[in-house]
Structures are given as structure tokens and as C-alpha cells.
Enzyme design. Structure first.
Site, PDB file in Angstrom:
ATOM      1  N   LYS A  36      -4.261  37.145  -8.800  1.00  0.00           N
ATOM      2  CA  LYS A  36      -3.253  37.659  -9.342  1.00  0.00           C
ATOM      3  C   LYS A  36      -4.019  39.184  -8.833  1.00  0.00           C
ATOM      4  O   LYS A  36      -4.698  39.461  -8.811  1.00  0.00           O
ATOM      5  CB  LYS A  36      -2.914  38.026 -11.195  1.00  0.00           C
ATOM      6  CG  LYS A  36      -2.202  38.066 -11.256  1.00  0.00           C
ATOM      7  CD  LYS A  36      -2.187  37.803 -13.114  1.00  0.00           C
ATOM      8  CE  LYS A  36      -1.004  38.949 -13.586  1.00  0.00           C
ATOM      9  NZ  LYS A  36      -0.568  38.281 -15.120  1.00  0.00           N
ATOM     10  N   SER A  44       3.950  36.229 -16.733  1.00  0.00           N
ATOM     11  CA  SER A  44       3.867  37.187 -15.381  1.00  0.00           C
ATOM     12  C   SER A  44       2.659  36.618 -14.468  1.00  0.00           C
ATOM     13  O   SER A  44       2.908  37.344 -13.068  1.00  0.00           O
ATOM     14  CB  SER A  44       3.028  38.742 -16.468  1.00  0.00           C
ATOM     15  OG  SER A  44       2.088  38.759 -15.799  1.00  0.00           O
ATOM     16  N   SER A  94       0.811  34.833 -19.995  1.00  0.00           N
ATOM     17  CA  SER A  94       1.111  35.361 -18.690  1.00  0.00           C
ATOM     18  C   SER A  94       0.397  34.471 -18.556  1.00  0.00           C
ATOM     19  O   SER A  94       1.199  33.915 -16.735  1.00  0.00           O
ATOM     20  CB  SER A  94       1.234  36.670 -18.729  1.00  0.00           C
ATOM     21  OG  SER A  94       1.744  37.518 -18.907  1.00  0.00           O
TER      22      SER A  94
END
Lengths: 479, 485
Positions: free
Chosen positions: B78, B153, B177
Site C-alpha cells: 500500500k 482504504s 481498511s
């Protein structure tokens, strides 16, 4: 109407740790801009603070020395505001739960003692600094130097117990002396290691309601503190007497004009939005840690002062001079420890040693004559090997060469002459050459005795034992 | 089977047996990314040269028999993890040219094993979102249906796994997330206990809630990844000093006598029928394996979303203050004074959702409101923690849905923040309680979208949820279903 000033002080003490409060960068002063930085003190994304244990130890020391309670649990908080020298956009400080609370300091002004309360002591990080000129390659812009960012500070907040500028200065001097004695601050006010903000208000004498206060920022010498407070008291009284009102504001001291001017008003005051810093766990201090630190505290100036008077028999004045700094006191105590008499040692330290340091612009820690050698010199005087006067010559030589006093005395043949035969011979010669004066003495003009002493000492190049000279001369002159 | 379909443990065996080289797999991954990412948009940055160079290094290590479990495994992170020398944006315009000078601890641990970094994955800007739509680099699309969101996310992490663009990935989880996108993309997502994995070098959203964790193809890979990144870090004061167990020992398909709690507050009317059905089937599966079910209550669940949006935004408003245009990141090109420079840079650099949360958090911390919002929220948080601790006196794990619905359509909720916030209702309490949770594939909706189940464990009992997740995986075939791009 008569007015009563009310003063409270906030002092920022820069701690003398090798590394910063939340990272491992050096705290050395004067390095080239931004050379002592890392992701943590630069506030880079993802970086996290880790508390320096030494800072906590120093804060405990400061708390104990000022009679504070040490909190078993204290919490770091974020103080949020934007400024280019504040890389994270917040300062890590302590807010609701500081490490120390409820202390005091005893001060004395014109012989009158007074206790000033200490509200709290908390730990925090310093900001960096902005550079607006004199930086090569910067042109007309402004630069940010973050070497100082994350340097450990203690903020020491007094109660509004102070009533005059002199009391404020006495409090500050006392506090300064304590943090330097503790070895937690270098005390250098010019470099900003010890700086003060003064909260000042005035109220009618007899009133118990404080007036609106102003805060004067960054006053960085004892003299400026006195000037700033006195100016501020006068200004506030004038405003009130002219029918005006004091506005709560932050003011800046201008040392050139000895005045203060408004920096920002209450309406511009920040809402700092303090909240506990989630990156740092609450700080837990065990009772053992506090007690171990208490045992490791040095003897503080107050205790030394009374010990010097009670045990060493020094006068208050001498004791005050010798305890003014921890280094001077330690120098003095080493001489005593080597066996010298307390009073004689005090006279030498306050006399020759201090004069030598002042003439050469040296600190006591850089004194070329070590306490041990000075003790040897005093021992030579004590034994009668040399006179006090010759000792001063030897001291100068020690200062220059670093040699042992005995060595100098031997090399230069400075051993005191107490041999009566040798001295008698000199006296006889002098009397023979000055018969006129001998007659004068014998005729009752005793003042010429001094002349003969001087002549004999000169002829012996100062080596004659003055007591022996006195005795023999008196006998011979009287015939 | 294509190389890019492999799990970490399968590929490790192949590399060990020299059936394939890391360079070959890395090339296959890069080709797969090139072929699919125009559709998926899982990557913000792909770095083929660096990846191939580390793959070649890894092959040397393998030849020299210095191989560890992740040596030569191509993975992606990420874009919230700092990667030294490689751009790290956090999916924000304000960091679009930020190249970090240091590595996040979790990435450094993988790097030291010889893992191969393919690139940086898309996400919601500053991890603020549940759909991956708030990225400044465009939304990521769900590989199962490109009209749908992948969740957020860590949407890029889950989408990259589902689209077979990376063998394994790391994400972060502040309110769901990791688990929610894993559920929406048919992957395994593990959020460890707060303090289990270092946060150093991970761009902070909400410091007291953020936690690093893996998004993977199966539970075994999640166990491998957790073992690789877990542990105390002297650079993170909130990481916890306790030994890291060998999570591979927990891969036992045995839940006999395991006490599973079903919180009545999580089985609500608003639950999508397909999600409800998947959960019922899962309960049957567990029951068939000898697990015991106990009805429990987590009474303060209703307050969790409100509590989260006060604490997370309060912390975020402060965490994001460093993006001021002074030293790094976007600075306005307008010539203006200091205050205007800071506000313009932030105005131009931050997206709408980030601004919304900064304002919310600033408000919650303001003098006069602090007690009513921030302090009150902290008290509620304590109650929610106590709910879990009390429940865990009776049960070993808690079984819940991950999200109330399968993945929704792109744009469907982006204009209604409140609806968007409610999609995290089942995952947020776990972060507030600071404990661990895992999302495991448990079904496919009528519309062909994956559905996950969530197993919540006691603090630092990742082993129990790994065992329960592994047992379920062994008893079902959901984790073998693949998106067809």
C-alpha cells in the site's frame, strides 16, 4: 492610587543531554544548518518519537531540587499550531498531567526571605529556528534550521507569588544556580539555554483580585528581566491611571530601548487543541526511580552555604562567593580535602585564583593551577617554608609553567631564611649603612622601623622570615 | 497454473526446488500488471527495474542457500509504507513527488528477507475512505466487477491480490481498511492487535488505531506475512515487547470445542440477504466441525462509528498538520505570505474527504468542544473495549460479517459520506478495542461478488483467529474462487 504588581515567571531550561528528546540526533550548539537532523526531528511522514530516558531523569532532578511532587504517571500532549520552524505542525509537550507539580523556591531580597511557589515543571521539545539573512546562498528568502528542533526543554512555571522585579531576578538567579548545580543545563543565557517569559499585572494595593496580565516573551538576561518587568509595571499603571484598560496580550522586550511592545493580542491567541499524543505511551515513574535519583542529587547551593558557615567557619559573604557556582565550590572543596585550612584556602580562591581567572578570561574549570597543587602551596606557607608574599610569586610561576610549588621554590632558591645568624648579618650591614636612621629610631622616631624592615627584606630578596626580621631588628635597634 | 496465481508458500517451494527463478516470476508479475492494471488501477507506482534487480539478488541468495520464506517473492505495498528511494504518495496530491529517505520497519523486515517490491498500491487518500475512490490517482476497480469498488482504504492491496498482480501485499487497517477490501475482493485480510506490528515509517492517519497487516490469497500466507512483520520495534513506542509466536503452528484444521460468540448487535435487519446467507452457512460449517456457538452482546456497538469518527479525525487533524508545503510535498506556486502559502498548499494538495476529516477533527479538539466530543469519545472507546473483554470471558473468537453488503458500485456512496461511514460498522469496533480480526472468503453474492466473514480474537491471540480461519478455509472452497478479468 497605589498599585501592587503581581508577577509570575515561565522559564525554559534547555537540558544538557547529548541527544534530543525524541530521537538520537546530537544537541551540539553551532553546527551547520540542518546537519543534526533525522526523519523524527524533521517531522517526516511515518516518523515516530521515542522518549530519551535522560530527559526524564533530569526532569526528576529539577523537580526534587525545587521540592515538587513527582507524578507516578504523566502524559505527553500535542500542542497544535502552524509555523515553519515547527516541522510536525505540533509541539510535543505535557499539558494536563505534567511530570512535576507543587514545588517552591526560597529567595531573599534585601535580607528578607520569601517563598515562591512552583506550579509545575513539564518536559517538551524545542522548535527549530528561522534564518532570515546572513546565510550564504539564501538570497532574500528565509531558511529553516531544524538542528534545534526536538532539543529537550523543561518549562518551569511559578505561581504569581512575585511582587517586584528584584524578587523576579532573585528567583531566576536561584533557579539558574540550581539547574546548573544539578548539571542538567549549561545555563548559557546568550545561547538561549535558560530563557524567561514574564507574566505581569497590577492591581490596587489591598485588592485581592489580580489585574489583566500581559506576557513578555524571551527575556534572555537577568538585567533584561528587571528592565522588562519594571517597564511593564510602569506602563500598566500609566494606562490605568489615564483611564485605559490593560489588554491581555503577548509582548516582546526590546533591549535597545528597554521597552516592551505588543506582539499579538488575545484575539490572535491560538487554540492549541491540546490532546494526549497517541504516539507516546503514558510515562510511568516508579518510586524507586525517584528515590535513586534523590540519592544521586549533588549538594545544592543552599545546603552548601550553611555548611560553609557552620562547619568551615566562613563568613556569609565568603560562603556566598564560593558557592556561586558548583564548579567553584568543587574547586574549593578539593583544596580543603587535600588538607588546607578553610579560611586560608577561601582567601586564595577568592583572591589570587579569581584574579588570575578574570585577567585571563578563564572559567574555574580551566584554571591552570589544580586544587591539589594549590593545597601544596598553602602547606608550604603553613610550614613556614615560604612567606605569604613569596607564595604569590610561586603561584604566578605555577600559573605559567604548571610546575609543583616545591620545585619552583627549590629552583629559584625561594626558601624562607629563618637562620638568625644570616639575618643578623644583613641587619648589621644595613644599620651600618644607615646610621642616621638608627639615631632617629633611638631618638624616639619609631616610624623608621618600617624602613629597616623593608631594607632587610629587599636585601634578602624577600626570603627572610618577616617574623624573625622583626624580632632581631627590634633588639638590635634598641641597642 | 500460471506463475502469477501462486500463493507465497507455493512459490516458495518452487523457488526452493529451483523450478522457477525469482526473475522469471517477477517478469510474469510485471507482465500481468501491464496487462490488467489499465482496468484495475491497483498500482500508483510500478518499478520494473528495481523489482528485477532485487529478483536477481534474491536468486543469488537462493543459489547460495541463504533463502528465507519471502526470499524472491514478488509483492506490493500500500502506498502508505515509506520505501527508501521510491516515491510514496499516500494517494495524495500533496505527496505526489515525495521520495522518502528511509524505509518503514515492516517493509525493511520483508526487504531483509529478500522480498521483491513490484510497486506501490492505490488506496483512499491518507487511508481515509472505504472504497478507494478518494485516491488522487483515480479509483481502483474491483477485479470481480470493474464497475464496483474494491473496498478501502487498502483497496489496491486487495485488488492486486484478486487480479493476481502480486503474490502478497501489505495494507493498513484503521477502521476496517484491510478486512473490508479483503472481503470485497475475495482475499484474506488480517488486522493484528494494536502494538503487534511497528508503525514506524507508515504514514499516520489515526495513530491510536492504525495497524499494519497482510492481504493475501489464503490464511497460510497471512500467517507467513504476520510472522515476518510482527514484533517490537524500538522506533515505535507503541509497539509491544512480547515474543512473536510461530504462526505456522496455528495452521491446524481443528476447531473442536472452540467457543464462537455471535454478537446480536451485528446480525441486524440492514444486513444484505446474501451476506446473511453466507454467515448462516459459515455457522453451519463451523458447527459441523465441532465448534460451539454462544450468543453474546456487545452493547455499545451502536456508538462505535460516531466514536471512531471523533477519535480518528481528531488524531488525523494533528497528524496531517506536517503537510504544510514548507519542507516536502506540494507547495502552491502562487507567490504569497506565510499563512497563505500554508493554507493554499493544503487546499490544493488535499482532496475533499481529507479536508472533511481534518475539519471534523479540528472541531472535536477545539477549546469548548474538547470535553463534549474528544473526551466523551474516549470514554465510549473504553466502554467498547470493555464490551469485548467481557465477551471474551465467555468465548474464544467472535464471528461477524465484515461489511453489511458486498462491494457497491463506484460513485454509489461517494456523495453520501454518512452512508459510506456506516459501511465500516462491523470492523470499526475491533480497532477501537485494539484487538485483532481476520477476514476470510465465505461466499459469493447473487451478483457474483465475494463475501467475507470476520473472526475477532482476544488481544495478541492472532493464533486463535488464524486457526479458526484456516479450519474454515480447509472446509470450504471460497478461497479458490478467482476473479475473471
Amino acid at each position: 492610587m497605589e498599585f501592587q504588581p503581581v508577577i509570575g515567571l515561565e522559564v525554559h531550561v534547555q537540558l544538557k543531554t547529548n541527544t534530543k528528546i525524541f530521537c538520537g540526533c546530537s544537541t551540539q550548539f553551532g553546527a551547520s544548518p540542518n546537519s543534526q537532523t533525522c526523519p523524527v526531528c524533521l517531522g517526516l511522514p511515518g516518523a515516530l518519537p521515542v522518549l530519551n530516558k535522560k530527559v526524564v531523569e533530569y526532569a526528576i532532578k529539577a523537580g526534587l531540587a525545587t521540592h515538587c511532587n513527582i507524578a507516578p504517571r504523566s502524559v505527553f500532549a500535542r500542542k497544535n499550531y502552524f509555523y515553519p520552524d515547527l516541522p510536525k505542525g505540533y509541539q510535543i509537550s505535557q499539558y494536563e498531567l505534567p511530570i512535576c507539580e507543587h514545588g517552591h523556591l526560597d529567595i531573599e531580597v534585601d535580607g528578607i526571605g520569601k517563598r515562591i511557589g512552583i506550579t509545575r515543571i513539564h518536559m517538551e521539545e524545542d522548535a527549530g529556528k528561522l534564518v532570515h539573512s546572513d546565510v550564504p546562498g539564501l538570497g532574500s528568502g528565509s531558511g529553516v534550521d531544524l538542528n534545534r528542533a526536538c532539543t529537550p526543554l523543561l518549562e518551569i512555571v511559578s505561581e504569581p507569588d512575585i511582587r517586584t522585579a528584584d524578587e523576579a531576578v532573585a528567583y531566576l538567579k536561584k533557579l539558574h544556580q540550581i539547574v546548573v548545580y544539578l548539571g542538567i543545563c549549561d545555563g548559557n543565557m546568550e545561547e538561549g539555554s535558560f530563557r524567561c517569559d514574564a507574566n505581569v499585572s497590577v492591581m490596587p494595593v489591598g485588592s485581592d483580585t489580580f489585574g489583566t496580565r500581559t506576557e513578555t516573551k524571551n527575556v534572555n538576561s537577568f538585567r533584561f528581566v528587571k528592565q522588562a518587568i519594571e517597564y511593564e509595571i510602569e506602563r500598566q499603571i500609566e494606562v490605568i491611571e489615564e483611564g485605559g484598560k490593560i489588554v491581555q496580550e503577548t509582548r516582546l522586550f526590546d533591549p535597545d530601548s528597554c521597552t516592551t511592545r505588543s506582539m499579538r493580542g488575545k484575539e490572535d491567541a491560538h487554540d492549541y487543541r491540546y490532546f494526549p499524543d497517541p504516539d507516546l505511551v503514558p510515562l510511568v515513574i516508579s518510586n524507586d526511580w525517584v528515590e535513586d535519583t534523590r540519592l544521586g542529587l549533588p549538594e545544592l547551593p543552599e545546603a552548601k552555604l550553611s555548611r560553609y558557615q557552620a562547619e568551615l567557619g566562613l563568613s556569609l559573604y565568603d560562603a556566598e562567593v564560593l558557592t556561586a557556582s558548583r564548579e567553584l565550590a568543587e574547586y574549593y572543596e578539593e583544596i580543603i580535602a587535600a588538607g588546607s585550612q578553610a579560611k586560608a584556602a577561601a582567601n586564595w580562591v577568592m583572591g589570587e585564583v579569581t584574579r588570575g581567572l578574570n585577567d585571563n578570561g578563564l572559567a574555574i574549570t580551566a584554571c591552570p593551577v589544580s586544587p591539589a597543587l594549590l593545597a601544596e602551596l598553602l602547606a608550604l606557607i603553613d610550614k613556614g617554608t615560604i612567606s605569604n608574599k613569596i607564595a604569590k610569586t610561586v603561584f604566578d610561576e605555577m600559573w605559567q609553567s604548571g610546575k609543583r610549588p616545591e620545585e619552583i621554590v627549590a629552583e629559584k632558591g625561594l626558601v624562607q631564611v629563618s637562620d638568625t645568624g644570616e639575618i643578623e648579618k644583613i641587619i648589621d650591614e644595613i644599620m651600618a649603612a644607615n646610621m642616621g636612621q638608627v639615631e632617629e629610631f633611638r631618638g624616639g622616631k619609631e616610624k623608621v622601623f618600617g624602613f629597616f624592615v623593608g631594607q632587610v627584606m629587599r636585601a634578602s630578596k624577600g626570603k627572610a622570615n618577616p617574623a624573625v626580621v622583626n624580632d632581631l631588628l627590634l633588639v638590635k635597634l634598641k641597642g | 497454473m500460471e506463475l502469477f496465481e501462486l500463493t507465497v508458500h507455493e512459490l516458495h517451494e518452487k523457488l526452493k526446488r529451483k523450478e522457477v527463478s525469482s526473475v522469471e516470476v517477477t517478469k510474469a508479475m510485471l507482465a500481468r500488471i501491464a496487462a490488467t492494471d489499465a482496468t484495475v488501477n491497483a498500482f500508483i507506482t510500478v518499478c520494473p527495474e528495481a523489482a528485477l534487480a532485487s529478483a536477481a539478488e534474491a536468486d543469488k541468495r537462493i543459489a547460495g542457500k541463504e533463502m528465507e520464506i519471502l526470499t524472491g517473492i514478488p509483492l506490493a505495498l500500500k502506498d502508505i509504507f515509506l520505501t527508501k528511494g521510491m516515491r510514496t504518495t499516500c494517494a495524495s496530491k500533496i505527496l505526489d513527488s515525495f521520495v522518502p529517505p528511509y524505509d518503514a520497519t515492516s517493509w525493511l523486515k520483508l526487504k531483509n528477507q529478500g522480498a521483491v517490491l513490484l510497486g506501490k498500491l492505490n488506496q483512499d487518500e491518507f487511508a481515509m475512505g472505504s472504497s478507494c475512490e478518494s485516491s488522487a490517482f483515480g479509483p481502483t476497480r474491483n477485479p470481480w466487477n470493474p464497475e464496483c469498488i474494491p473496498g478501502g482504504s487498502s483497496g489496491g492491496s486487495a485488488a492486486a491480490i484478486a487480479a493476481q498482480q502480486a503474490i502478497t501485499t501489505l495494507g493498513t487497517d484503521t477502521g476496517g481498511s484491510i478486512r473490508q477490501p479483503a472481503s470485497h475482493c475475495g482475499c484474506v485480510g488480517l488486522k493484528p492487535t494494536y502494538g503487534r506490528v511497528s508503525r514506524y515509517g507508515v504514514i499516520a492517519y489515526a495513530s491510536s488505531l492504525d495497524q499494519v497487516g497482510p492481504v493475501t490469497r489464503d490464511v497460510r500466507d497471512a500467517a507467513i506475512m504476520l510472522g515476518a512483520v510482527a514484533g517490537y520495534d524500538p522506533l515505535d513506542s507503541t509497539s509491544v515487547e512480547r515474543p512473536v509466536p510461530d504462526y505456522l503452528n496455528s495452521l491446524q484444521p481443528d476447531v473442536k470445542g472452540l467457543k464462537i460468540g455471535l454478537p446480536k448487535e451485528y446480525y441486524i435487519d440492514g444486513l444484505h440477504p446474501d451476506v446473511k446467507k453466507a454467515l448462516e452457512l459459515a455457522i453451519e460449517t463451523y458447527r459441523g466441525m465441532g465448534a460451539e456457538f454462544i450468543d453474546i452482546s456487545l452493547p455499545h456497538t451502536d456508538y462505535a462509528v460516531a466514536c471512531y469518527y471523533l477519535i480518528a479525525t481528531a488524531e488525523a487533524s494533528s497528524n496531517l498538520a506536517r503537510y504544510d508545503g514548507v519542507r516536502f510535498g506540494h507547495r502552491t506556486s502562487e507567490s504569497c505570505g506565510l499563512n497563505e502559502m500554508i493554507s493554499r498548499s493544503r487546499d490544493e494538495g488535499f482532496g475533499a474527504e481529507v479536508k472533511r476529516r481534518i475539519m471534523l477533527g479540528t472541531y472535536a479538539l477545539s477549546s469548548g468542544y474538547y470535553d463534549a466530543y474528544y473526551i466523551k469519545a474516549q470514554k465510549v472507546r473504553t466502554l467498547i473495549m470493555q464490551d469485548f473483554l467481557k465477551a471474551f470471558e465467555k468465548v474464544d473468537v467472535i464471528l461477524t460479517p465484515v461489511a453489511p453488503t458486498p462491494a457497491f458500485k463506484i460513485g454509489e456512496k461517494s456523495s453520501d459520506p454518512l452512508q459510506m461511514y456506516l459501511s465500516d460498522i462491523f470492523t470499526i469496533p475491533v480497532n477501537l478495542a485494539g484487538t485483532c480480526g481476520i477476514s476470510v472468503p465465505a461466499g459469493i453474492s447473487k451478483d457474483g461478488l465475494p463475501i467475507g466473514l470476520q473472526l475477532i480474537g482476544k488481544p495478541f491471540c492472532e493464533e486463535t483467529i488464524i486457526r479458526a480461519g484456516y479450519a474454515f478455509e480447509q472446509a470450504t472452497e471460497w478461497h479458490t474462487k478467482k476473479a475473471t478479468l
